[in-house]
Design a protein around this motif. Structure first.
Motif, PDB file in Angstrom:
ATOM      1  N   TYR A 154       0.857  -1.192   0.000  1.00 22.04           N
ATOM      2  CA  TYR A 154       0.000   0.000   0.000  1.00 22.04           C
ATOM      3  C   TYR A 154       0.888   1.235   0.000  1.00 22.04           C
ATOM      4  CZ  TYR A 154      -4.560   2.133   0.687  1.00 22.04           C
ATOM      5  OH  TYR A 154      -5.721   2.815   0.510  1.00 22.04           O
ATOM      6  N   PRO A 155       0.842   2.020  -1.070  1.00 19.38           N
ATOM      7  CA  PRO A 155       1.680   3.242  -1.109  1.00 19.38           C
ATOM      8  C   PRO A 155       1.047   4.350  -0.281  1.00 19.38           C
ATOM      9  CG  PRO A 155       0.420   3.075  -3.125  1.00 19.38           C
ATOM     10  CD  PRO A 155       0.073   1.846  -2.333  1.00 19.38           C
ATOM     11  N   ARG A 156       1.872   5.292   0.081  1.00 18.30           N
ATOM     12  CA  ARG A 156       1.415   6.451   0.840  1.00 18.30           C
ATOM     13  C   ARG A 156       1.517   7.687  -0.037  1.00 18.30           C
ATOM     14  NH1 ARG A 156      -1.353   5.311   5.543  1.00 18.30           N
ATOM     15  NH2 ARG A 156      -0.374   3.503   6.568  1.00 18.30           N
ATOM     16  N   GLY A 157       0.557   8.546   0.108  1.00 12.58           N
ATOM     17  CA  GLY A 157       0.613   9.796  -0.648  1.00 12.58           C
ATOM     18  C   GLY A 157       1.449  10.841   0.064  1.00 12.58           C
ATOM     19  N   ASP A 158       1.433  12.052  -0.490  1.00  7.45           N
ATOM     20  CA  ASP A 158       2.181  13.143   0.131  1.00  7.45           C
ATOM     21  C   ASP A 158       1.537  13.494   1.462  1.00  7.45           C
ATOM     22  OD1 ASP A 158       3.735  13.126  -2.101  1.00  7.45           O
ATOM     23  OD2 ASP A 158       2.594  14.742  -3.115  1.00  7.45           O
ATOM     24  N   GLY A 159       2.440  13.690   2.458  1.00  8.54           N
ATOM     25  CA  GLY A 159       1.921  14.063   3.778  1.00  8.54           C
ATOM     26  C   GLY A 159       1.183  12.921   4.444  1.00  8.54           C
ATOM     27  N   GLU A 160       1.620  11.686   4.139  1.00  9.14           N
ATOM     28  CA  GLU A 160       0.998  10.505   4.745  1.00  9.14           C
ATOM     29  C   GLU A 160      -0.488  10.441   4.431  1.00  9.14           C
ATOM     30  OE1 GLU A 160       2.593   8.078   6.163  1.00  9.14           O
ATOM     31  OE2 GLU A 160       4.498   9.112   5.908  1.00  9.14           O
ATOM     32  N   THR A 161      -0.874  10.882   3.219  1.00  6.37           N
ATOM     33  CA  THR A 161      -2.270  10.808   2.809  1.00  6.37           C
ATOM     34  C   THR A 161      -2.594   9.401   2.364  1.00  6.37           C
ATOM     35  OG1 THR A 161      -2.195  13.102   2.078  1.00  6.37           O
ATOM     36  CG2 THR A 161      -4.025  11.748   1.263  1.00  6.37           C
ATOM     37  N   ASP A 207       3.294 -10.441 -19.133  1.00  6.61           N
ATOM     38  CA  ASP A 207       3.137  -8.987 -19.273  1.00  6.61           C
ATOM     39  C   ASP A 207       1.965  -8.547 -18.417  1.00  6.61           C
ATOM     40  OD1 ASP A 207       3.559  -6.395 -20.118  1.00  6.61           O
ATOM     41  OD2 ASP A 207       2.232  -6.603 -21.844  1.00  6.61           O
ATOM     42  N   VAL A 208       2.053  -7.321 -17.903  1.00  7.08           N
ATOM     43  CA  VAL A 208       0.990  -6.734 -17.091  1.00  7.08           C
ATOM     44  C   VAL A 208       0.766  -5.301 -17.570  1.00  7.08           C
ATOM     45  CG1 VAL A 208       0.232  -6.098 -14.783  1.00  7.08           C
ATOM     46  CG2 VAL A 208       1.619  -8.156 -15.091  1.00  7.08           C
ATOM     47  N   THR A 209      -0.470  -4.981 -17.909  1.00 12.94           N
ATOM     48  CA  THR A 209      -0.839  -3.614 -18.321  1.00 12.94           C
ATOM     49  C   THR A 209      -2.026  -3.167 -17.493  1.00 12.94           C
ATOM     50  OG1 THR A 209      -2.292  -4.454 -20.070  1.00 12.94           O
ATOM     51  CG2 THR A 209       0.012  -3.954 -20.664  1.00 12.94           C
ATOM     52  N   VAL A 210      -2.192  -1.845 -17.387  1.00 15.32           N
ATOM     53  CA  VAL A 210      -3.299  -1.267 -16.627  1.00 15.32           C
ATOM     54  C   VAL A 210      -4.435  -0.972 -17.598  1.00 15.32           C
ATOM     55  CG1 VAL A 210      -4.037   0.618 -15.147  1.00 15.32           C
ATOM     56  CG2 VAL A 210      -1.720  -0.304 -14.924  1.00 15.32           C
ATOM     57  N   ASP A 211      -5.540  -1.727 -17.467  1.00 10.43           N
ATOM     58  CA  ASP A 211      -6.701  -1.502 -18.325  1.00 10.43           C
ATOM     59  C   ASP A 211      -7.517  -0.308 -17.842  1.00 10.43           C
ATOM     60  OD1 ASP A 211      -6.074  -3.491 -20.021  1.00 10.43           O
ATOM     61  OD2 ASP A 211      -7.768  -4.814 -19.566  1.00 10.43           O
ATOM     62  N   ARG A 212      -7.676  -0.216 -16.561  1.00 10.03           N
ATOM     63  CA  ARG A 212      -8.459   0.895 -16.012  1.00 10.03           C
ATOM     64  C   ARG A 212      -7.729   1.408 -14.795  1.00 10.03           C
ATOM     65  NH1 ARG A 212     -12.469   1.230 -12.264  1.00 10.03           N
ATOM     66  NH2 ARG A 212     -12.627  -1.051 -12.117  1.00 10.03           N
ATOM     67  N   SER A 213      -7.358   2.704 -14.854  1.00 13.39           N
ATOM     68  CA  SER A 213      -6.554   3.308 -13.806  1.00 13.39           C
ATOM     69  C   SER A 213      -7.419   3.664 -12.610  1.00 13.39           C
ATOM     70  CB  SER A 213      -5.847   4.558 -14.332  1.00 13.39           C
ATOM     71  OG  SER A 213      -5.163   5.212 -13.276  1.00 13.39           O
ATOM     72  N   SER A 214      -6.743   3.743 -11.446  1.00 19.40           N
ATOM     73  CA  SER A 214      -7.424   4.138 -10.218  1.00 19.40           C
ATOM     74  C   SER A 214      -7.461   5.649 -10.050  1.00 19.40           C
ATOM     75  CB  SER A 214      -6.709   3.519  -9.015  1.00 19.40           C
ATOM     76  OG  SER A 214      -5.385   4.018  -8.940  1.00 19.40           O
ATOM     77  N   GLY A 215      -6.733   6.388 -10.939  1.00 23.23           N
ATOM     78  CA  GLY A 215      -6.645   7.828 -10.789  1.00 23.23           C
ATOM     79  C   GLY A 215      -5.424   8.248 -10.000  1.00 23.23           C
ATOM     80  N   HIS A 216      -4.702   7.283  -9.441  1.00 24.25           N
ATOM     81  CA  HIS A 216      -3.489   7.577  -8.693  1.00 24.25           C
ATOM     82  C   HIS A 216      -2.345   6.766  -9.294  1.00 24.25           C
ATOM     83  CE1 HIS A 216      -5.807   9.677  -5.589  1.00 24.25           C
ATOM     84  NE2 HIS A 216      -6.651   8.620  -5.567  1.00 24.25           N
ATOM     85  N   PRO A 217      -1.369   7.411  -9.895  1.00 20.89           N
ATOM     86  CA  PRO A 217      -0.256   6.645 -10.508  1.00 20.89           C
ATOM     87  C   PRO A 217       0.462   5.745  -9.513  1.00 20.89           C
ATOM     88  CG  PRO A 217      -0.223   8.948 -11.203  1.00 20.89           C
ATOM     89  CD  PRO A 217      -1.261   8.868 -10.141  1.00 20.89           C
ATOM     90  N   ALA A 218       0.539   6.159  -8.244  1.00 16.96           N
ATOM     91  CA  ALA A 218       1.228   5.325  -7.257  1.00 16.96           C
ATOM     92  C   ALA A 218       0.513   3.997  -7.057  1.00 16.96           C
ATOM     93  CB  ALA A 218       1.345   6.066  -5.935  1.00 16.96           C
ATOM     94  N   LEU A 219      -0.841   4.032  -7.049  1.00 18.87           N
ATOM     95  CA  LEU A 219      -1.589   2.792  -6.897  1.00 18.87           C
ATOM     96  C   LEU A 219      -1.437   1.911  -8.123  1.00 18.87           C
ATOM     97  CD1 LEU A 219      -4.894   4.038  -5.187  1.00 18.87           C
ATOM     98  CD2 LEU A 219      -2.824   3.149  -4.116  1.00 18.87           C
ATOM     99  N   ASP A 220      -1.496   2.527  -9.306  1.00 16.59           N
ATOM    100  CA  ASP A 220      -1.343   1.736 -10.535  1.00 16.59           C
ATOM    101  C   ASP A 220       0.032   1.066 -10.578  1.00 16.59           C
ATOM    102  OD1 ASP A 220      -3.802   2.756 -11.081  1.00 16.59           O
ATOM    103  OD2 ASP A 220      -3.109   4.228 -12.570  1.00 16.59           O
TER     104      ASP A 220
END
Length: 671
Positions: A596-603, A623-636
């Motif tokens: 689980y990644p953390r955002g800026d400021g521990e968000t 191979d692994v590709t992202v079909d539908r993004s979560s809106g957060h590059p860190a999560l993808d």
């Protein structure tokens, strides 16, 4: 119900294997001992061998588990961990196997290791420890004594030679001489201090101070008891540190024999003195144990066998009779058969004096039993050398020695001559009942009452005894069978019956060739009771016991029932290989989720990523590709990196396609 059925089957299997539990235990114990002593540099104790075996088995299982995970997950860190753990376990295994027991011991054990020229050492077992050596020697001592009691002198002499060979080739043991000397100094200081209080001088025997004078006369009962306990404790510690110091063992045995003789004869029993009775029986047990362990280091010492006979006369008359016969055989050989007589110079005299004290202070019943056994031993031994010399016309002189042209021969005075008729009459007497030690009437230990065991099962065979013909009550014969009889055999018993009708002694006149069956016959005969009145003084009876092997019954005829139709339920639906591979991949995703990644400021970031994963037919991620993004590059990025490490093994081979594309959703949700 299914679980109860499985438990019932396991229970029945365990009960069915009951006759083989002993063999399985020996096999498991031997395997553990072999693993524990693998790659060792010398003799190891049983505890260290068990530790090394557990280390070897546990280390191997752990290393294999690490390797399995490393292969399945292709994880280099698990591979490194398996190598490091395996190396560490191997180092500990090797270090714990280093033993100094292979080095030369101190004292007389160095001489005991010497081998006579031309002797065969192939019959000497490999001793793993001191305990193993002493246990095997004790079994051989009992076998030798029972063979002697049954009149098989040829086999007895062969076993005595084997005992001597084993004793002279015992295990090399490391002895802590520094600690031994410290304990010996403490023991000598105790004796010398008390001797100074009584104004007496001490003597030294084998480096140990002694003063058999009136030390105890100047002490109270509590002080004497405290002194005795301290002396015994120091002697036991010294013998444990230096098993080759037989002087210590002899002193310990002499101390116990003296106290046992005095208390069993002159010390009246106090009513309800359970602690005193238990202490007295514990002392006799310790005497038996010390004697039997000493046989491992001095199997051909005549005085030790005489001492053993004196203390076992009321416990096991067969062992006592065998000990007397062996002592007679050693006496005939002029004590030249002993491997190292110098080890028992003064100590044998000390032991002999205490055995004499014990024999003269025995209760009347034990004394009578001992005299009868001595007469029977004389008959088993036959004519001695003096009688043979007299038959050739060589008359002994006044001291009992035969004239030698080469010069005078110094020997001990002969005992008063006894006619063969007197010896035969004494030997045919029935042995009186053994007196109890707690009653101060003998040396018999308290045991549970002897009750006839149940009849042996039919699959073990039969035991045939004509009790009414031998004059005993026609009850159950009471001879137990612990295992099936392998072949038909016969045992002839000599049973002594006292005037009260009880059996007081059981000896084997003719063996069956099976030690287990012989001992079972003796054990069962002790429960018999005379059906007729016995004359005053008792009588001897001969009883034949026949062991019959079980007869294999003919198998019943086999009948075959006609087959009946069986309803077959349709098999459950099965997934195709592609679907099964997808289910495995989903399970892998649950077991190894992305970090689980953390955002800026521990968000805390949240969202759902849908991945398109291309798998080979072997389950490898291509191979692994992202079909539908979560809106957060860190999560993808976290989801894709985790999926690249996934790997599954198909349960069934996939032959229809070479690649499979699966869509796997990954959801990140803050907790």
């Amino acid at each position: 119900m299914k679980l109860l059925g499985v438990l019932a089957v396991l229970l029945l299997a365990l009960l069915g294997m009951a006759p083989f539990w002993g063999d399985l235990g020996v096999l498991v114990y031997g395997s553990i001992g072999w693993l524990g002593r693998l790659l060792s540099s010398g003799a190891l104790s049983d505890g260290r061998a068990a530790l090394r075996a557990a280390l070897l088995i546990g280390g191997a299982v752990s290393v294999l588990s690490f390797l399995r995970v490393a292969v399945q997950d292709r994880a280099v860190d698990y591979l490194i961990a398996s190598v490091m753990f395996g190396f560490l376990s191997f180092v500990i295994f090797v270090v714990t196997g280093i033993s100094g027991d292979g080095a030369a011991g101190a004292g007389s054990m160095q001489g005991a290791r010497s081998v006579m020229v031309g002797e065969d050492r192939t019959t000497v077992p490999r001793w793993y420890s001191r305990g193993h050596f002493e246990r095997e020697m004790l079994n051989k001592v009992h076998e030798t004594a029972r063979a002697a009691a049954r009149g098989d002198l040829q086999r007895t002499q062969a076993l005595m030679q084997e005992l001597d060979l084993w004793a002279r080739n015992g295990p090399a043991l490391r002895e802590d001489r520094t600690e031994y000397e410290r304990l010996r100094a403490a023991y000598n200081e105790t004796i010398e201090t008390l001797a100074a209080r009584s104004g007496r001088r001490t003597q030294r025997t084998g480096g140990l101070a002694s003063d058999a004078g009136a030390i105890v006369d100047r002490l109270t009962a509590e002080e004497a008891r405290e002194l005795e306990l301290k002396q015994i404790e120091l002697l036991q510690q010294m013998w444990k540190l230096s098993p080759s110091s037989t002087t210590v063992a002899m002193r310990l045995l002499a101390t116990d024999l003296q106290e046992l003789a005095i208390r069993s004869r002159w010390s009246p029993r106090k009513p309800f003195d359970r602690e005193g009775d238990a202490a007295l029986e514990e002392r006799l047990w310790r005497v038996h144990g010390t004697q039997e362990v000493l046989f491992a280091y001095a199997p051909l010492e005549e005085r030790l066998w005489n001492a053993y006979a004196s203390t076992m006369v009321d416990t096991d008359e067969e062992l006592a009779l065998g000990a007397l016969v062996i002592a007679g055989l050693i006496d005939r050989s002029d004590k030249t058969a002993s491997a190292d007589p110098a080890r028992f110079d003064v100590n044998t005299l000390l032991l002999g004096s205490d055995v004499f004290m014990l024999s003269t202070l025995l209760a009347s019943a034990s004394e009578d039993r001992m005299e009868i056994l001595k007469a029977r031993a004389t008959l088993l031994l036959g004519d001695d050398d003096r009688q043979a010399a007299a038959s050739k016309g060589e008359t002994p002189d006044a001291t009992g020695t035969t004239a030698d042209p080469a010069g005078p021969v110094v020997s001990e005075p002969s005992p008063p001559a006894t006619s063969k008729a007197d010896v035969a009459r004494q030997a045919q007497r029935a042995m009186p009942p053994a007196g109890m030690l707690v009653d101060r009437k003998g040396l018999a230990l308290r045991t549970s009452p002897l009750l006839p065991p149940p009849s042996p099962p039919a699959e073990y065979g039969q035991v045939l005894v004509d009790l009414p013909a031998a004059g005993f009550k026609d009850l159950r014969h009471g001879i137990p069978l612990r295992a099936p009889v392998e072949a038909d055999s016969t045992v002839i018993l000599q049973v002594d019956v006292w005037q009260s009708g009880v059996v007081t002694s059981v000896l084997i006149e003719s063996s069956s060739g099976n030690a287990v069956l012989d001992e079972a016959a003796r054990q069962g005969a002790r429960t018999w009771h005379s059906a007729s009145k016995v004359l005053t003084g008792g009588e001897r009876r001969q009883v034949t016991v026949v062991f019959k092997a079980p007869v294999a019954a003919a198998p019943p005829p086999m009948t075959v029932d006609p087959p009946s139709p069986i309803a077959v339920s349709p098999p459950p639906p099965q997934l195709n290989p592609e679907q099964a591979l997808g289910a495995q991949l989903a399970a892998m995703a649950r077991r190894q989720p992305p970090r689980y990644p953390r955002g800026d400021g521990e968000t805390v970031l949240e969202g759902s990523v849908e991945l398109s994963i291309t798998l080979s037919a072997e389950g490898r991620v291509l191979d692994v590709t992202v079909d539908r993004s979560s809106g957060h590059p860190a999560l993808d990025r976290a989801a894709r990196e985790a999926a690249l490490k996934w790997h599954v093994t198909p349960t069934r081979p996939v032959t229809t396609v070479k690649q499979i594309i699966l869509r796997v959703p990954v959801r990140f949700q803050g907790g």
